[in-house]
Motif scaffolding. Structure first.
Motif, mmCIF file in Angstrom:
data_model
loop_
_atom_site.group_PDB
_atom_site.id
_atom_site.type_symbol
_atom_site.label_atom_id
_atom_site.label_comp_id
_atom_site.label_asym_id
_atom_site.label_seq_id
_atom_site.Cartn_x
_atom_site.Cartn_y
_atom_site.Cartn_z
ATOM 1 N N GLU A 192 -32.301 -15.215 7.242
ATOM 2 C CA GLU A 192 -31.966 -16.559 6.629
ATOM 3 C C GLU A 192 -31.580 -16.209 5.436
ATOM 4 O O GLU A 192 -31.553 -16.903 4.157
ATOM 5 C CB GLU A 192 -33.690 -17.250 6.341
ATOM 6 C CG GLU A 192 -34.352 -18.088 6.090
ATOM 7 C CD GLU A 192 -36.235 -18.662 6.037
ATOM 8 O OE1 GLU A 192 -35.663 -19.080 4.743
ATOM 9 O OE2 GLU A 192 -36.280 -18.216 6.478
ATOM 10 N N SER A 193 -31.903 -15.037 4.579
ATOM 11 C CA SER A 193 -31.517 -15.019 2.946
ATOM 12 C C SER A 193 -30.380 -14.883 2.960
ATOM 13 O O SER A 193 -29.012 -15.510 2.273
ATOM 14 C CB SER A 193 -32.124 -13.051 2.370
ATOM 15 O OG SER A 193 -31.493 -13.503 1.455
ATOM 16 N N ARG A 194 -29.241 -14.250 3.752
ATOM 17 C CA ARG A 194 -28.045 -14.353 3.840
ATOM 18 C C ARG A 194 -27.473 -15.391 3.949
ATOM 19 O O ARG A 194 -26.385 -15.959 3.196
ATOM 20 C CB ARG A 194 -27.654 -13.078 4.438
ATOM 21 C CG ARG A 194 -26.502 -12.848 5.378
ATOM 22 C CD ARG A 194 -25.903 -11.941 6.278
ATOM 23 N NE ARG A 194 -25.993 -12.783 7.568
ATOM 24 C CZ ARG A 194 -25.230 -13.134 7.955
ATOM 25 N NH1 ARG A 194 -24.266 -13.708 7.434
ATOM 26 N NH2 ARG A 194 -26.031 -13.708 9.471
ATOM 27 N N ARG A 195 -28.252 -16.535 4.434
ATOM 28 C CA ARG A 195 -27.499 -17.745 5.184
ATOM 29 C C ARG A 195 -27.635 -18.656 4.166
ATOM 30 O O ARG A 195 -27.053 -19.381 3.811
ATOM 31 C CB ARG A 195 -28.028 -18.014 6.505
ATOM 32 C CG ARG A 195 -27.618 -17.677 7.698
ATOM 33 C CD ARG A 195 -28.089 -18.372 8.770
ATOM 34 N NE ARG A 195 -29.333 -18.108 9.112
ATOM 35 C CZ ARG A 195 -30.040 -19.519 9.646
ATOM 36 N NH1 ARG A 195 -29.620 -20.166 9.903
ATOM 37 N NH2 ARG A 195 -31.163 -18.779 9.902
ATOM 38 N N SER A 196 -28.667 -18.709 3.366
ATOM 39 C CA SER A 196 -29.165 -19.214 2.187
ATOM 40 C C SER A 196 -28.443 -19.411 0.869
ATOM 41 O O SER A 196 -27.664 -20.060 0.357
ATOM 42 C CB SER A 196 -30.236 -19.552 1.892
ATOM 43 O OG SER A 196 -30.795 -18.136 1.558
ATOM 44 N N SER A 197 -27.934 -17.890 0.384
ATOM 45 C CA SER A 197 -27.404 -17.621 -0.258
ATOM 46 C C SER A 197 -25.363 -17.998 -0.593
ATOM 47 O O SER A 197 -24.633 -18.261 -0.699
ATOM 48 C CB SER A 197 -26.972 -15.467 -0.592
ATOM 49 O OG SER A 197 -27.019 -15.038 0.827
ATOM 50 N N ARG A 198 -25.114 -18.081 0.694
ATOM 51 C CA ARG A 198 -23.951 -18.061 1.951
ATOM 52 C C ARG A 198 -24.354 -19.353 1.166
ATOM 53 O O ARG A 198 -22.835 -19.780 0.911
ATOM 54 C CB ARG A 198 -23.787 -17.914 2.928
ATOM 55 C CG ARG A 198 -22.303 -17.999 3.596
ATOM 56 C CD ARG A 198 -21.816 -18.293 4.738
ATOM 57 N NE ARG A 198 -22.197 -16.638 5.457
ATOM 58 C CZ ARG A 198 -22.157 -16.822 6.751
ATOM 59 N NH1 ARG A 198 -22.112 -17.457 7.778
ATOM 60 N NH2 ARG A 198 -22.761 -15.470 6.897
ATOM 61 N N TYR A 199 -24.642 -20.163 1.564
ATOM 62 C CA TYR A 199 -24.527 -21.395 1.256
ATOM 63 C C TYR A 199 -24.506 -21.733 -0.145
ATOM 64 O O TYR A 199 -24.142 -22.880 -0.966
ATOM 65 C CB TYR A 199 -25.999 -22.094 1.447
ATOM 66 C CG TYR A 199 -26.014 -23.894 1.869
ATOM 67 C CD1 TYR A 199 -25.397 -24.585 2.469
ATOM 68 C CD2 TYR A 199 -26.663 -24.621 0.804
ATOM 69 C CE1 TYR A 199 -25.513 -25.700 2.231
ATOM 70 C CE2 TYR A 199 -27.076 -25.753 0.592
ATOM 71 C CZ TYR A 199 -26.532 -26.528 1.329
ATOM 72 O OH TYR A 199 -26.966 -28.328 0.361
ATOM 73 N N LEU A 200 -25.566 -21.263 -1.351
ATOM 74 C CA LEU A 200 -25.535 -21.331 -2.148
ATOM 75 C C LEU A 200 -24.068 -20.984 -3.299
ATOM 76 O O LEU A 200 -23.962 -21.504 -3.771
ATOM 77 C CB LEU A 200 -26.844 -20.562 -3.238
ATOM 78 C CG LEU A 200 -28.159 -21.257 -2.502
ATOM 79 C CD1 LEU A 200 -29.307 -20.134 -3.312
ATOM 80 C CD2 LEU A 200 -28.160 -22.787 -3.078
ATOM 81 N N VAL A 201 -23.741 -20.183 -2.161
ATOM 82 C CA VAL A 201 -22.401 -19.993 -2.992
ATOM 83 C C VAL A 201 -21.275 -20.614 -2.611
ATOM 84 O O VAL A 201 -20.634 -21.376 -3.550
ATOM 85 C CB VAL A 201 -21.399 -18.069 -2.520
ATOM 86 C CG1 VAL A 201 -20.189 -18.228 -2.485
ATOM 87 C CG2 VAL A 201 -22.514 -17.610 -2.563
ATOM 88 N N LEU A 202 -21.105 -21.119 -1.634
ATOM 89 C CA LEU A 202 -20.760 -22.595 -1.451
ATOM 90 C C LEU A 202 -20.442 -23.849 -2.655
ATOM 91 O O LEU A 202 -20.255 -24.361 -3.013
ATOM 92 C CB LEU A 202 -20.247 -23.013 0.421
ATOM 93 C CG LEU A 202 -19.303 -22.047 1.274
ATOM 94 C CD1 LEU A 202 -19.361 -21.791 2.324
ATOM 95 C CD2 LEU A 202 -17.794 -21.759 0.406
#
Length: 124
Positions: free
Chosen positions: A21-31
């Protein structure tokens, strides 16, 4: 099922849900940060030209891509994960040669034999 002679590795296990979940949310925030940068650059950079359309298109398409990538879990993209279940080999360990005696295990049940009572048990 594929049999392997080596022990299971901890690296073959899937990610913990918290880490995923942490990895997916950080990827979303970067995009989403890239989307905001595209929108700001589209408005600020003059004279307007073909790059304005490219930045505007990126600002429109990036939310869809960010949501799709955020919803993809680690187990969907991961390939080659090992099954934790051990499988028996499909072939016997020693080949059977006709004409030779094959090793045979025989298990027999016998009736329980009642042991004689000892006088030291305290019973007469």
């Amino acid at each position: 099922m594929k049999s392997s002679s080596r022990p299971q590795s901890a690296t073959s296990l899937p990610r913990a849900p918290r880490d995923d979940e942490s990895r997916r949310s950080s990827r979303y925030l970067v995009l989403m940060g890239i989307r905001i940068a595209c929108f700001i650059l589209m408005v600020v950079i003059t004279p307007y030209g073909w790059y304005t359309w490219v930045l505007g298109g990126a600002a429109i398409v990036l939310p869809y891509i960010a949501v799709v990538l955020a919803n993809v879990g680690a187990n969907v993209r991961r390939t080659g994960a090992e099954n934790p279940e051990r499988a028996l080999p499909a072939t016997p360990s020693a080949p059977f040669i006709p004409g030779q005696d094959a090793p045979v295990l025989r298990i027999e049940e016998t009736r329980a034999v009642e042991r004689p009572r000892d006088s030291s048990d305290g019973q007469a």
